[in-house]
Design an enzyme around this catalytic site. Structure first.
Site, mmCIF file in Angstrom:
data_model
loop_
_atom_site.group_PDB
_atom_site.id
_atom_site.type_symbol
_atom_site.label_atom_id
_atom_site.label_comp_id
_atom_site.label_asym_id
_atom_site.label_seq_id
_atom_site.Cartn_x
_atom_site.Cartn_y
_atom_site.Cartn_z
ATOM 1 N N VAL A 61 0.730 -1.279 0.028
ATOM 2 C CA VAL A 61 0.181 -0.429 0.277
ATOM 3 C C VAL A 61 1.178 1.412 0.160
ATOM 4 C CG1 VAL A 61 -1.985 -1.366 1.188
ATOM 5 C CG2 VAL A 61 -0.154 -0.110 2.365
ATOM 6 N N TYR A 62 2.329 1.256 0.156
ATOM 7 C CA TYR A 62 3.150 2.505 0.091
ATOM 8 C C TYR A 62 3.444 2.929 -1.057
ATOM 9 C CZ TYR A 62 4.718 0.967 5.303
ATOM 10 O OH TYR A 62 4.628 0.355 6.454
ATOM 11 N N SER A 63 2.573 4.075 -1.594
ATOM 12 C CA SER A 63 2.162 4.862 -3.556
ATOM 13 C C SER A 63 2.241 4.057 -3.986
ATOM 14 C CB SER A 63 3.425 5.703 -3.022
ATOM 15 O OG SER A 63 4.520 6.468 -2.478
ATOM 16 N N ALA A 64 1.206 2.801 -3.097
ATOM 17 C CA ALA A 64 0.081 2.264 -4.491
ATOM 18 C C ALA A 64 1.096 1.549 -5.047
ATOM 19 C CB ALA A 64 -1.011 2.721 -5.606
ATOM 20 N N GLY A 65 1.954 0.483 -4.381
ATOM 21 C CA GLY A 65 2.549 -0.127 -4.632
ATOM 22 C C GLY A 65 4.276 0.388 -5.830
#
Length: 344
Positions: A61-65
């Site tokens: 989930v960090y920066s959408a991958g």
């Protein structure tokens, strides 16, 4: 750099690890954290490895991958020199299979993380949250299969309640599945709730703590003090609502003692706050972050020295908080306390 076993496992990790939440810079939360691109990330990884920090933590989930992708580029050509920790469970989309820890989701999430990271195995896969909609037996069986296939090597959790973690460990033992060896937790001088239940559980069951946000969501940097406005450059303007709550008056009191200890030691406020954590029971590694080389080098200066017993006692005292029920009798009343001696 000092290395410790991660919980009761044979995996040795550095006492400081690097959090890649600043890599990628997508979305309102992670965009405010930092905007480290692949070239900058590679330089930060260089500095970490020079200092002996070889564990890098990220999540889908960090920066959408994008964080996993940037980290993958940064470690290219030196995969065997690093340990990769990533997390899954939180929603990554709107579909019914885009959240949770069902067998289908875990297999797909692992495959996608491997692709983004550019590797064929993950050293430590952690469940980012407890999924009450999926049977624990299904979760552990799926993780067992992923370990057997060589795609992951160790497993852990993050942000679990005590009963959620203990139930999972009991099911693992009952069915001879691999056990969780790590719990990624919030723990800082400004937030010591980890100590009430999760620390004793970790000590008893051999689950090591990987500490996130050791500076209390940026509040223990030394830039926030009583009577002074929040610095214009602080990320708290955009991200405070996402992080753990901190009482302002308590924070000011803690920072005042940190200031005094920093003056005595010649260290910085963040270095004092991180070093204090390294002496706490069950802590295997403290995850540090950095948006640039200067921040990283400062955080790396948290190791290689020790606070005095008197300084630790002052920090303990100013950061102490009343435990909630049913924990406070064990701290206030001698008869209760005798039944549960402190963890050492």
């Amino acid at each position: 750099m000092e290395y410790r076993n991660l919980g009761a496992s044979g995996l040795r990790v550095p006492v400081l690890s690097f959090g890649a939440g600043t890599f990628g810079a997508k979305g309102p939360l992670f965009g405010a954290w930092g905007n480290t691109d692949a070239e900058q990330a590679r330089r930060l990884v260089d500095i970490c490895l020079e200092a002996g920090v070889n564990l890098f933590d990220t999540a889908d989930v960090y920066s959408a991958g994008a964080s996993e992708e940037v980290l993958g580029h940064a470690i290219r050509g030196r995969r065997d020199a690093v340990l990769i920790s990533t997390k899954t469970a939180l929603p990554t989309g709107e579909g019914p299979q885009d959240w949770g820890t069902s067998r289908a989701r875990l297999i797909r999430a692992t495959e996608e993380a491997l692709r983004r990271l550019g590797t064929d195995y993950i050293d430590l896969l952690q469940l980012h949250a407890f999924d009450a909609s999926t049977p624990v037996e299904e979760v552990l069986a799926a993780l067992d299969g992923l370990i057997a296939s060589g795609k992951i090597r160790y497993i852990g959790v993050s942000n679990f309640a005590g009963w959620e973690l203990m139930k999972s460990l009991a099911v693992a033992e009952r069915h001879s599945h691999p056990r969780y060896v790590a719990h990624q937790v919030y723990y800082s001088l400004a937030g010591r709730d980890y100590e009430w239940e999760l620390m004793p559980l970790g000590g008893d069951q051999g689950v090591g703590a990987l500490v996130w946000s050791p500076l209390a969501w940026g509040r223990l940097t030394g830039k926030i003090r009583r009577g002074e406005p929040l610095p214009a450059a602080s990320r708290l303007h955009e991200t405070a609502q996402y992080g753990p709550p901190v009482d302002d008056e308590k924070l000011y009191e803690i920072v005042e003692v940190l200031d005094a200890v920093a003056t005595e030691t010649g260290k910085t406020v963040p270095q004092i706050a991180i070093n204090w954590l390294l002496g706490r029971p069950t802590v295997s590694s403290v995850i540090i972050g950095a948006r640039n080389e200067e921040q990283l080098r400062q955080n790396l200066g948290s190791v290689g020295w020790s606070l005095s017993k008197e300084q630790i006692e002052r920090l303990d005292a100013v950061s102490a908080a009343t435990a909630p029920y049913p924990y406070f009798p064990y701290r206030r009343q001698e008869g209760f306390a005798r039944l549960n001696p402190p963890i050492v």
